[in-house]
Write a protein that holds these residues in place. Structure first.
Motif, PDB file in Angstrom:
ATOM      1  N   GLY A   1     -30.355  52.502   3.565  1.00  0.00           N
ATOM      2  CA  GLY A   1     -29.457  52.257   4.682  1.00  0.00           C
ATOM      3  C   GLY A   1     -28.026  52.634   4.366  1.00  0.00           C
ATOM      4  O   GLY A   1     -27.692  53.040   3.257  1.00  0.00           O
ATOM      5  N   MET A   2     -27.179  52.466   5.391  1.00  0.00           N
ATOM      6  CA  MET A   2     -25.767  52.837   5.279  1.00  0.00           C
ATOM      7  C   MET A   2     -24.894  51.655   5.684  1.00  0.00           C
ATOM      8  O   MET A   2     -25.127  51.016   6.713  1.00  0.00           O
ATOM      9  CB  MET A   2     -25.472  54.033   6.208  1.00  0.00           C
ATOM     10  CG  MET A   2     -24.027  54.497   6.167  1.00  0.00           C
ATOM     11  SD  MET A   2     -23.749  55.891   7.313  1.00  0.00           S
ATOM     12  CE  MET A   2     -23.779  55.019   8.903  1.00  0.00           C
TER      13      MET A   2
ATOM     14  N   THR B   1     -33.468  52.626  11.585  1.00  0.00           N
ATOM     15  CA  THR B   1     -32.608  52.601  12.763  1.00  0.00           C
ATOM     16  C   THR B   1     -31.826  53.905  12.875  1.00  0.00           C
ATOM     17  O   THR B   1     -31.740  54.509  13.947  1.00  0.00           O
ATOM     18  CB  THR B   1     -31.628  51.420  12.687  1.00  0.00           C
ATOM     19  OG1 THR B   1     -32.370  50.207  12.568  1.00  0.00           O
ATOM     20  CG2 THR B   1     -30.765  51.352  13.934  1.00  0.00           C
ATOM     21  N   ILE B   2     -31.248  54.344  11.766  1.00  0.00           N
ATOM     22  CA  ILE B   2     -30.497  55.592  11.779  1.00  0.00           C
ATOM     23  C   ILE B   2     -31.411  56.755  12.136  1.00  0.00           C
ATOM     24  O   ILE B   2     -31.063  57.624  12.941  1.00  0.00           O
ATOM     25  CB  ILE B   2     -29.821  55.824  10.418  1.00  0.00           C
ATOM     26  CG1 ILE B   2     -28.859  54.684  10.101  1.00  0.00           C
ATOM     27  CG2 ILE B   2     -29.100  57.166  10.393  1.00  0.00           C
ATOM     28  CD1 ILE B   2     -28.257  54.747   8.721  1.00  0.00           C
ATOM     29  N   ALA B   3     -32.603  56.746  11.541  1.00  0.00           N
ATOM     30  CA  ALA B   3     -33.549  57.822  11.820  1.00  0.00           C
ATOM     31  C   ALA B   3     -33.907  57.870  13.299  1.00  0.00           C
ATOM     32  O   ALA B   3     -33.989  58.942  13.893  1.00  0.00           O
ATOM     33  CB  ALA B   3     -34.804  57.640  10.976  1.00  0.00           C
TER      34      ALA B   3
ATOM     35  N   LEU C   1     -34.902  57.681   6.923  1.00  0.00           N
ATOM     36  CA  LEU C   1     -33.939  58.741   6.637  1.00  0.00           C
ATOM     37  C   LEU C   1     -33.610  58.794   5.160  1.00  0.00           C
ATOM     38  O   LEU C   1     -33.295  57.800   4.548  1.00  0.00           O
ATOM     39  CB  LEU C   1     -32.671  58.488   7.438  1.00  0.00           C
ATOM     40  CG  LEU C   1     -31.552  59.501   7.298  1.00  0.00           C
ATOM     41  CD1 LEU C   1     -32.013  60.848   7.830  1.00  0.00           C
ATOM     42  CD2 LEU C   1     -30.328  59.021   8.049  1.00  0.00           C
ATOM     43  N   LEU C   2     -33.694  59.973   4.626  1.00  0.00           N
ATOM     44  CA  LEU C   2     -33.235  60.191   3.261  1.00  0.00           C
ATOM     45  C   LEU C   2     -31.810  60.704   3.324  1.00  0.00           C
ATOM     46  O   LEU C   2     -31.542  61.706   3.963  1.00  0.00           O
ATOM     47  CB  LEU C   2     -34.122  61.245   2.590  1.00  0.00           C
ATOM     48  CG  LEU C   2     -34.863  60.800   1.328  1.00  0.00           C
ATOM     49  CD1 LEU C   2     -35.541  61.998   0.686  1.00  0.00           C
ATOM     50  CD2 LEU C   2     -33.972  60.111   0.340  1.00  0.00           C
ATOM     51  N   PHE C   3     -30.894  60.036   2.675  1.00  0.00           N
ATOM     52  CA  PHE C   3     -29.505  60.467   2.670  1.00  0.00           C
ATOM     53  C   PHE C   3     -29.341  61.543   1.615  1.00  0.00           C
ATOM     54  O   PHE C   3     -29.106  61.255   0.452  1.00  0.00           O
ATOM     55  CB  PHE C   3     -28.581  59.292   2.382  1.00  0.00           C
ATOM     56  CG  PHE C   3     -28.677  58.241   3.428  1.00  0.00           C
ATOM     57  CD1 PHE C   3     -27.862  58.291   4.544  1.00  0.00           C
ATOM     58  CD2 PHE C   3     -29.595  57.218   3.327  1.00  0.00           C
ATOM     59  CE1 PHE C   3     -27.943  57.325   5.521  1.00  0.00           C
ATOM     60  CE2 PHE C   3     -29.679  56.250   4.309  1.00  0.00           C
ATOM     61  CZ  PHE C   3     -28.854  56.300   5.392  1.00  0.00           C
TER      62      PHE C   3
ATOM     63  N   PHE D   1     -36.016  45.505  11.486  1.00  0.00           N
ATOM     64  CA  PHE D   1     -35.795  46.905  11.825  1.00  0.00           C
ATOM     65  C   PHE D   1     -34.365  47.358  11.666  1.00  0.00           C
ATOM     66  O   PHE D   1     -34.098  48.426  11.137  1.00  0.00           O
ATOM     67  CB  PHE D   1     -36.246  47.177  13.273  1.00  0.00           C
ATOM     68  CG  PHE D   1     -36.021  48.603  13.704  1.00  0.00           C
ATOM     69  CD1 PHE D   1     -36.672  49.652  13.072  1.00  0.00           C
ATOM     70  CD2 PHE D   1     -35.143  48.889  14.725  1.00  0.00           C
ATOM     71  CE1 PHE D   1     -36.462  50.967  13.459  1.00  0.00           C
ATOM     72  CE2 PHE D   1     -34.920  50.201  15.126  1.00  0.00           C
ATOM     73  CZ  PHE D   1     -35.587  51.245  14.485  1.00  0.00           C
ATOM     74  N   ARG D   2     -33.394  46.544  12.087  1.00  0.00           N
ATOM     75  CA  ARG D   2     -32.057  47.070  12.256  1.00  0.00           C
ATOM     76  C   ARG D   2     -31.126  46.905  11.064  1.00  0.00           C
ATOM     77  O   ARG D   2     -30.446  47.844  10.666  1.00  0.00           O
ATOM     78  CB  ARG D   2     -31.415  46.429  13.490  1.00  0.00           C
ATOM     79  CG  ARG D   2     -30.036  46.967  13.789  1.00  0.00           C
ATOM     80  CD  ARG D   2     -29.432  46.310  15.025  1.00  0.00           C
ATOM     81  NE  ARG D   2     -28.102  46.827  15.243  1.00  0.00           N
ATOM     82  CZ  ARG D   2     -27.839  48.004  15.790  1.00  0.00           C
ATOM     83  NH1 ARG D   2     -28.832  48.780  16.162  1.00  0.00           N
ATOM     84  NH2 ARG D   2     -26.605  48.417  15.958  1.00  0.00           N
ATOM     85  N   SER D   3     -31.029  45.711  10.489  1.00  0.00           N
ATOM     86  CA  SER D   3     -29.932  45.419   9.572  1.00  0.00           C
ATOM     87  C   SER D   3     -30.393  44.814   8.261  1.00  0.00           C
ATOM     88  O   SER D   3     -31.425  44.140   8.182  1.00  0.00           O
ATOM     89  CB  SER D   3     -28.932  44.456  10.223  1.00  0.00           C
ATOM     90  OG  SER D   3     -28.364  45.044  11.377  1.00  0.00           O
TER      91      SER D   3
END
Length: 319
Positions: free
Chosen positions: A174-175, A193-195, A18-20, A144-146
């Motif tokens: 990431g966020m 993960t967000i994507a 994901l591109l923010f 993958f997640r954090s």
């Protein structure tokens, strides 16, 4: 010293990153306020609509949500989707005067960045609207997640930072979602993960375009014609809140008489806007009908001429 890998988790889809908002943005795009809670938000485009991504707990109350823009103006918003993984999408009550990137996904290799860099920057909007950044160390990550971060120097990750964007090597990866209790560490949800969480919601719009018709009484007769033109352009009807386009049609009607004829003049205005109320198409149709004996017949002839001109416009052909 290389960051310690916390846990190995299989990568579900390494291509989805994901591109923010735009890669030209070097902070969160807006601050998010919700009855005493505050955080950060990034702009994401879904179709023709600009949504705001933030940490779910920032807007948990879900009442009185305000977005603070870089110029310190405020825009009301509401929770559109609240995902279980502490992320939420907000819909604004009025269009945002900010750029919203159309590209959601890019092929950023987050794993490669984590292997090459030991630090990054957490970027946010401060209380005064200015872009702020905090240098952080990458102290751990999983597959993958954090990503786990720690502030450098005397800085601290504080309440109000959630939703901030982590950059590594100039790329958003990431966020920030939370602070690890009783530590200085923060947890960042990885872009993949967000994507993966957002993909079904955004994919539901892919390939499907919808419009909502808003016609006044004088132009109601065009509803069937507009519906047919929309179907020819592979656009289906939708509800106002979720439609890709909104079509507003109004008409001004005049009558006049001469010694032998009755005339009806219709001036029909058609405005097509996107989800952000940005005008895409503006057309005006002027038509006139006449009759020797009946004004109703004159109006019927004017409406028929309007319908013919509407068909010639191919009004949805460029959408």
């Amino acid at each position: 010293m290389r960051p310690r890998i916390l846990e190995r988790i299989p990568v579900v889809s390494s291509a989805l990153v994901l591109l923010f908002a735009s890669t030209q943005v070097f902070s969160a795009d807006v601050r998010v306020l919700d009855l005493g809670s505050s955080g950060q938000g990034s702009l994401l485009s879904r179709g023709n609509e600009c949504l705001v991504l933030t940490a779910g707990h920032v807007v948990a109350r879900g009442a009185g949500i305000q977005l603070v823009l870089p110029d310190m103006s405020k825009v009301a918003a509401r929770v559109l989707v609240d995902f279980e993984e502490d992320i939420a999408l907000l819909r604004t009550e009025s269009p945002l005067p900010l750029r919203c990137d159309e590209g959601l996904f890019e092929g950023t290799d987050v794993d490669a960045l984590l292997e090459d860099y030991e630090e990054g920057s957490l970027r946010m909007r401060g209380e005064g609207g200015d872009a702020e950044r905090m240098k952080v160390s990458i102290v751990g990550f999983d597959a993958f997640r954090s990503i786990r971060i720690a502030p450098q120097g005397d800085d601290r990750i504080k309440q109000g930072f959630s939703g901030g964007t982590l950059y590594i090597g100039g790329e958003p990866v990431g966020m920030l979602t939370n602070i690890v209790p009783d530590t200085v560490y923060g947890n960042v949800m990885r872009a993949e993960t967000i994507a993966g969480l957002l993909e079904p919601f955004f994919a539901s719009l892919a390939g499907e375009r919808t419009l909502h018709l808003e016609l006044d009484a004088a132009s109601e007769f065009l509803r069937k014609d507009l519906g047919g033109l929309a179907r020819e352009a592979d656009i289906s009807m939708g509800e106002a809140a979720d439609a890709s386009f909104r079509v507003q049609v109004t008409a001004v009607v005049d009558e006049r008489e001469t010694g032998t004829d009755l005339f009806a003049r219709h001036v029909t205005s058609i405005i097509v806007t996107d989800r952000n109320d940005t005008p895409l198409i503006e057309e005006t149709i002027e038509s006139e009908g006449n009759s020797f004996v009946d004004m109703n017949k004159a109006h019927a002839n004017a409406r028929a001429t309007t319908a013919e001109q509407l068909d010639e416009l191919d009004i949805f052909g460029e959408l």
